[in-house]
Write an enzyme that holds these catalytic residues in place. Sequence first.
Site, PDB file in Angstrom:
ATOM      1  N   GLY A 109      37.310  37.925  51.583  1.00 15.16           N
ATOM      2  CA  GLY A 109      36.128  37.246  51.044  1.00 15.16           C
ATOM      3  C   GLY A 109      36.543  36.258  49.970  1.00 15.16           C
ATOM      4  O   GLY A 109      37.704  36.229  49.535  1.00 15.16           O
ATOM      5  N   GLY A 126      35.823  36.181  43.685  1.00 13.10           N
ATOM      6  CA  GLY A 126      34.599  36.590  42.987  1.00 13.10           C
ATOM      7  C   GLY A 126      33.597  37.318  43.864  1.00 13.10           C
ATOM      8  O   GLY A 126      32.514  37.701  43.410  1.00 13.10           O
ATOM      9  N   SER A 127      33.946  37.540  45.142  1.00  9.01           N
ATOM     10  CA  SER A 127      32.990  38.219  46.036  1.00  9.01           C
ATOM     11  C   SER A 127      32.958  39.727  45.778  1.00  9.01           C
ATOM     12  O   SER A 127      32.046  40.419  46.245  1.00  9.01           O
ATOM     13  CB  SER A 127      33.340  37.939  47.510  1.00  9.01           C
ATOM     14  OG  SER A 127      34.659  38.377  47.801  1.00  9.01           O
ATOM     15  N   ARG A 152      49.855  30.533  51.758  1.00 11.58           N
ATOM     16  CA  ARG A 152      48.817  31.556  51.974  1.00 11.58           C
ATOM     17  C   ARG A 152      49.150  32.350  53.242  1.00 11.58           C
ATOM     18  O   ARG A 152      49.008  33.575  53.273  1.00 11.58           O
ATOM     19  CB  ARG A 152      47.437  30.905  52.100  1.00 11.58           C
ATOM     20  CG  ARG A 152      46.894  30.328  50.798  1.00 11.58           C
ATOM     21  CD  ARG A 152      45.469  29.862  51.025  1.00 11.58           C
ATOM     22  NE  ARG A 152      44.998  28.898  50.062  1.00 11.58           N
ATOM     23  CZ  ARG A 152      44.079  29.156  49.128  1.00 11.58           C
ATOM     24  NH1 ARG A 152      43.558  30.348  49.005  1.00 11.58           N
ATOM     25  NH2 ARG A 152      43.669  28.211  48.314  1.00 11.58           N
ATOM     26  N   SER A 205      42.562  35.973  51.930  1.00  7.18           N
ATOM     27  CA  SER A 205      42.983  35.809  53.330  1.00  7.18           C
ATOM     28  C   SER A 205      42.019  34.884  54.080  1.00  7.18           C
ATOM     29  O   SER A 205      41.287  35.331  54.962  1.00  7.18           O
ATOM     30  CB  SER A 205      43.125  37.161  54.040  1.00  7.18           C
ATOM     31  OG  SER A 205      42.121  38.087  53.712  1.00  7.18           O
TER      32      SER A 205
HETATM   33  N1  LIG Z   1      43.640  27.589  44.777  1.00 12.89           N
HETATM   34  C1  LIG Z   1      43.217  28.861  44.727  1.00 12.89           C
HETATM   35  N2  LIG Z   1      42.382  29.345  45.687  1.00 12.89           N
HETATM   36  C2  LIG Z   1      41.983  30.623  45.648  1.00 12.89           C
HETATM   37  N3  LIG Z   1      42.340  31.514  44.675  1.00 12.89           N
HETATM   38  C3  LIG Z   1      43.166  31.076  43.694  1.00 12.89           C
HETATM   39  C4  LIG Z   1      43.631  29.744  43.683  1.00 12.89           C
HETATM   40  N4  LIG Z   1      44.419  29.587  42.588  1.00 12.89           N
HETATM   41  C5  LIG Z   1      44.457  30.768  41.958  1.00 12.89           C
HETATM   42  N5  LIG Z   1      43.704  31.685  42.616  1.00 12.89           N
HETATM   43  C6  LIG Z   1      43.617  33.096  42.216  1.00 12.89           C
HETATM   44  O1  LIG Z   1      44.397  33.795  43.171  1.00 12.89           O
HETATM   45  C7  LIG Z   1      43.666  34.884  43.734  1.00 12.89           C
HETATM   46  C8  LIG Z   1      43.751  34.889  45.258  1.00 12.89           C
HETATM   47  O2  LIG Z   1      45.003  35.309  45.679  1.00 12.89           O
HETATM   48  P1  LIG Z   1      45.184  35.798  47.179  1.00 12.89           P
HETATM   49  O3  LIG Z   1      46.608  36.189  47.305  1.00 12.89           O
HETATM   50  O4  LIG Z   1      44.161  36.818  47.508  1.00 12.89           O
HETATM   51  O5  LIG Z   1      44.882  34.454  47.995  1.00 12.89           O
HETATM   52  S1  LIG Z   1      45.171  34.106  49.530  1.00 12.89           S
HETATM   53  O6  LIG Z   1      44.769  35.288  50.324  1.00 12.89           O
HETATM   54  O7  LIG Z   1      46.591  33.824  49.687  1.00 12.89           O
HETATM   55  O8  LIG Z   1      44.349  32.917  49.829  1.00 12.89           O
HETATM   56  C9  LIG Z   1      42.225  34.693  43.328  1.00 12.89           C
HETATM   57  O9  LIG Z   1      41.813  35.988  42.929  1.00 12.89           O
HETATM   58  P2  LIG Z   1      40.484  36.709  43.424  1.00 12.89           P
HETATM   59  O10 LIG Z   1      39.437  36.140  42.539  1.00 12.89           O
HETATM   60  O11 LIG Z   1      40.768  38.150  43.158  1.00 12.89           O
HETATM   61  O12 LIG Z   1      40.232  36.447  44.876  1.00 12.89           O
HETATM   62  C10 LIG Z   1      42.251  33.693  42.193  1.00 12.89           C
HETATM   63  O13 LIG Z   1      42.138  34.378  40.968  1.00 12.89           O
HETATM   64  N1  LIG Z   2      28.843  45.025  43.826  1.00 13.30           N
HETATM   65  C1  LIG Z   2      28.846  44.338  42.689  1.00 13.30           C
HETATM   66  N2  LIG Z   2      27.739  44.256  41.945  1.00 13.30           N
HETATM   67  C2  LIG Z   2      27.745  43.543  40.789  1.00 13.30           C
HETATM   68  N3  LIG Z   2      28.822  42.898  40.293  1.00 13.30           N
HETATM   69  C3  LIG Z   2      29.937  42.948  41.001  1.00 13.30           C
HETATM   70  C4  LIG Z   2      30.015  43.669  42.231  1.00 13.30           C
HETATM   71  N4  LIG Z   2      31.266  43.537  42.727  1.00 13.30           N
HETATM   72  C5  LIG Z   2      31.937  42.782  41.836  1.00 13.30           C
HETATM   73  N5  LIG Z   2      31.156  42.430  40.810  1.00 13.30           N
HETATM   74  C6  LIG Z   2      31.563  41.578  39.674  1.00 13.30           C
HETATM   75  O1  LIG Z   2      31.891  40.308  40.205  1.00 13.30           O
HETATM   76  C7  LIG Z   2      33.061  39.811  39.585  1.00 13.30           C
HETATM   77  C8  LIG Z   2      34.107  39.521  40.660  1.00 13.30           C
HETATM   78  O2  LIG Z   2      34.537  40.747  41.231  1.00 13.30           O
HETATM   79  P1  LIG Z   2      36.030  40.950  41.698  1.00 13.30           P
HETATM   80  O3  LIG Z   2      36.109  42.340  42.220  1.00 13.30           O
HETATM   81  O4  LIG Z   2      36.997  40.565  40.630  1.00 13.30           O
HETATM   82  O5  LIG Z   2      36.105  39.901  42.909  1.00 13.30           O
HETATM   83  P2  LIG Z   2      37.351  39.350  43.725  1.00 13.30           P
HETATM   84  O6  LIG Z   2      38.431  40.388  43.662  1.00 13.30           O
HETATM   85  O7  LIG Z   2      36.822  39.137  45.115  1.00 13.30           O
HETATM   86  O8  LIG Z   2      37.720  38.068  43.053  1.00 13.30           O
HETATM   87  C9  LIG Z   2      33.495  40.840  38.548  1.00 13.30           C
HETATM   88  O9  LIG Z   2      33.010  40.442  37.301  1.00 13.30           O
HETATM   89  C10 LIG Z   2      32.827  42.114  39.016  1.00 13.30           C
HETATM   90  O10 LIG Z   2      32.511  42.975  37.944  1.00 13.30           O
END
Ligand SMILES: Nc1ncnc2c1ncn2[C@@H]1O[C@H](COP(=O)(O)OS(=O)(=O)O)[C@@H](OP(=O)(O)O)[C@H]1O
Ligand SMILES: Nc1ncnc2c1ncn2[C@@H]1O[C@H](COP(=O)(O)OP(=O)(O)O)[C@@H](O)[C@H]1O
Length: 208
Positions: A37, A40-41, A84, A111
Amino acid sequence: MSTVGNSTNIFWHECPVGKADRQKLLNQQGCVVWITGLSGSGKSTLACSLGRELHSRGNLSYVLDGDNLRHGLNKNLGFSPEDRTENIRRVGEVSKLFADAGLICIASLISPYRKDRNACRALLPDANFVEVFLNMPLELCEARDPKGLYKLARAGKIKGFTGIDDPYEPPLNCEIEIQQKDGVCPTPNEMAGKVVSYLEGKGFLHAH
Ligand SMILES: Nc1ncnc2c1ncn2[C@@H]1O[C@H](COP(=O)(O)OS(=O)(=O)O)[C@@H](OP(=O)(O)O)[C@H]1O
Ligand SMILES: Nc1ncnc2c1ncn2[C@@H]1O[C@H](COP(=O)(O)OP(=O)(O)O)[C@@H](O)[C@H]1O
């Protein structure tokens, strides 16, 4: 003797203790729960909540989180399409090893490319790869923005950010989809409960 990729003259060594033995010891079936996802999902939140729930039920799991793996195993990779793809390939292979160890492996990475996720799926017997799509709208993820990355991406300070100026390809046939209901996101416990119910129903949480 065979050639695999760039490795020549290599052998496969079989060990006397196998997956079935480890699964019996752990009283569970090894598998991969692959959470995909947007940033932030809620991937890490679901991964941790699921890990906690499985632990409290006596099931051994391990979380492979994209962000965390980029501090070690994948620290030489960036966010270009090629990097990626290599990131997902490596984590797919590591997930396969964890599943072979008999664990419930929880991989949580953006992913973004369907073909890369499907390549990870193809490493395992199909039923052992449980793809979980956190289908949250971009607006919600962007409003959450816990690391301030969407803000930087909108300001042009991060290039190629998933969902802004880089693609995310949603799954076409995932095992579990988590969505908002009437504009409300399920709680972390509810999200984890949905995955636990699925694993329970498929018999992964007990030895066969
Ligand atoms: N350009 C760009 N696009 C997306 N995300 C970015 C980027 N740069 C840094 N980040 C940070 O890296 C986290 C995602 O890493 P992943 O290894 O899950 O990414 S991927 O599957 O290879 O696309 C992602 O963390 P999550 O928020 O937990 O998803 C971001 O914090
Ligand atoms: N089910 C949920 N309900 C409310 N807030 C959530 C929920 N899941 C995640 N959050 C909040 O959303 C933000 C992003 O979550 P996070 O797990 O770090 O996402 P990701 O790993 O996909 O980037 C965090 O601040 C987290 O506390």
